[in-house]
Design a protein around this motif. Structure first.
Motif, PDB file in Angstrom:
ATOM      1  N   PRO A  26      -3.638 -29.207  44.055  1.00  0.00           N
ATOM      2  CA  PRO A  26      -3.240 -27.826  44.355  1.00  0.00           C
ATOM      3  C   PRO A  26      -3.507 -27.493  45.819  1.00  0.00           C
ATOM      4  O   PRO A  26      -4.427 -28.042  46.419  1.00  0.00           O
ATOM      5  N   PRO A  27      -2.676 -26.618  46.404  1.00  0.00           N
ATOM      6  CA  PRO A  27      -2.895 -26.224  47.805  1.00  0.00           C
ATOM      7  C   PRO A  27      -4.321 -25.715  48.002  1.00  0.00           C
ATOM      8  O   PRO A  27      -4.859 -25.035  47.134  1.00  0.00           O
ATOM      9  N   GLY A  28      -4.938 -26.082  49.105  1.00  0.00           N
ATOM     10  CA  GLY A  28      -6.291 -25.628  49.394  1.00  0.00           C
ATOM     11  C   GLY A  28      -7.372 -26.517  48.815  1.00  0.00           C
ATOM     12  O   GLY A  28      -8.553 -26.339  49.110  1.00  0.00           O
ATOM     13  N   MET A  29      -7.004 -27.474  47.979  1.00  0.00           N
ATOM     14  CA  MET A  29      -8.000 -28.402  47.420  1.00  0.00           C
ATOM     15  C   MET A  29      -8.370 -29.420  48.485  1.00  0.00           C
ATOM     16  O   MET A  29      -7.501 -29.919  49.189  1.00  0.00           O
ATOM     17  N   PRO A  30      -9.652 -29.741  48.585  1.00  0.00           N
ATOM     18  CA  PRO A  30     -10.068 -30.707  49.608  1.00  0.00           C
ATOM     19  C   PRO A  30      -9.682 -32.140  49.255  1.00  0.00           C
ATOM     20  O   PRO A  30      -9.602 -32.992  50.115  1.00  0.00           O
ATOM     21  N   LYS A  31      -9.421 -32.390  47.961  1.00  0.00           N
ATOM     22  CA  LYS A  31      -9.120 -33.744  47.516  1.00  0.00           C
ATOM     23  C   LYS A  31      -7.806 -34.242  48.136  1.00  0.00           C
ATOM     24  O   LYS A  31      -6.838 -33.495  48.207  1.00  0.00           O
ATOM     25  N   PRO A  32      -7.772 -35.517  48.562  1.00  0.00           N
ATOM     26  CA  PRO A  32      -6.496 -36.057  49.051  1.00  0.00           C
ATOM     27  C   PRO A  32      -5.460 -36.054  47.931  1.00  0.00           C
ATOM     28  O   PRO A  32      -5.810 -35.918  46.763  1.00  0.00           O
ATOM     29  N   SER A  33      -4.218 -36.201  48.307  1.00  0.00           N
ATOM     30  CA  SER A  33      -3.139 -36.089  47.339  1.00  0.00           C
ATOM     31  C   SER A  33      -2.144 -37.226  47.534  1.00  0.00           C
ATOM     32  O   SER A  33      -1.861 -37.604  48.657  1.00  0.00           O
ATOM     33  N   CYS A  34      -1.602 -37.760  46.426  1.00  0.00           N
ATOM     34  CA  CYS A  34      -0.587 -38.816  46.541  1.00  0.00           C
ATOM     35  C   CYS A  34       0.792 -38.237  46.818  1.00  0.00           C
ATOM     36  O   CYS A  34       1.704 -38.970  47.167  1.00  0.00           O
ATOM     37  N   VAL A  35       0.950 -36.928  46.621  1.00  0.00           N
ATOM     38  CA  VAL A  35       2.238 -36.295  46.884  1.00  0.00           C
ATOM     39  C   VAL A  35       2.012 -35.050  47.728  1.00  0.00           C
ATOM     40  O   VAL A  35       1.289 -34.150  47.336  1.00  0.00           O
ATOM     41  N   ASN A  36       2.621 -35.044  48.902  1.00  0.00           N
ATOM     42  CA  ASN A  36       2.594 -33.859  49.749  1.00  0.00           C
ATOM     43  C   ASN A  36       3.953 -33.741  50.444  1.00  0.00           C
ATOM     44  O   ASN A  36       4.874 -34.501  50.128  1.00  0.00           O
ATOM     45  N   GLU A  37       4.082 -32.833  51.386  1.00  0.00           N
ATOM     46  CA  GLU A  37       5.366 -32.642  52.070  1.00  0.00           C
ATOM     47  C   GLU A  37       5.917 -33.950  52.645  1.00  0.00           C
ATOM     48  O   GLU A  37       7.101 -34.217  52.562  1.00  0.00           O
TER      49      GLU A  37
END
Length: 125
Positions: A26-37
């Motif tokens: 979710p936006p604002g989460m510090p965790k890295p993400s496998c899907v972003n812009e």
């Protein structure tokens, strides 16, 4: 065997499964993400590469949720072999398709570092 039945050839099982993590934090989460812009079209790019190389069927690209290695994302797990590719890009996908899927040679430099991917726990009693 039933008499007079047409002999159906066995449908071959897939040669490879490519599990691409599609989890976005979710936006604002510090965790890295496998899907972003920047990385949200990687699965479609992978599927497009499969179609261009006539690999749909023998190779199954599969969208998954979290594979548990967020800090190294975007990640993709290829089976058989437990090969976890990390920090994916379109260029890396091109080489994985050409070298691993079509060439039979794992692209070692794109694999997750061993400290993040140790030997599995043996659950057999």
């Amino acid at each position: 065997k039933r008499e007079n039945s047409m002999e159906m050839p066995a449908i071959p099982q897939p040669t490879f499964y490519m599990f691409k993590c599609e989890q976005s934090s979710p936006p604002g989460m510090p965790k890295p993400s496998c899907v972003n812009e920047q990385t949200r079209d990687l699965f479609n790019y992978l599927a497009q590469k499969m179609m261009e190389n006539n690999l749909m069927g023998p190779v199954q690209p599969i969208r998954t949720s979290c594979l548990g290695r967020c800090q190294m994302g975007p990640v993709m797990l290829i089976e058989p072999g437990h090969h976890m590719y990390c920090q994916l890009s379109k260029e890396k996908i091109d080489r994985i398709v050409q070298e691993h899927i079509l060439g039979g040679k794992v692209v070692e430099e794109f694999l997750i570092p061993e400290q993040f991917w140790g030997e599995p726990v043996n659950l057999a009693q």
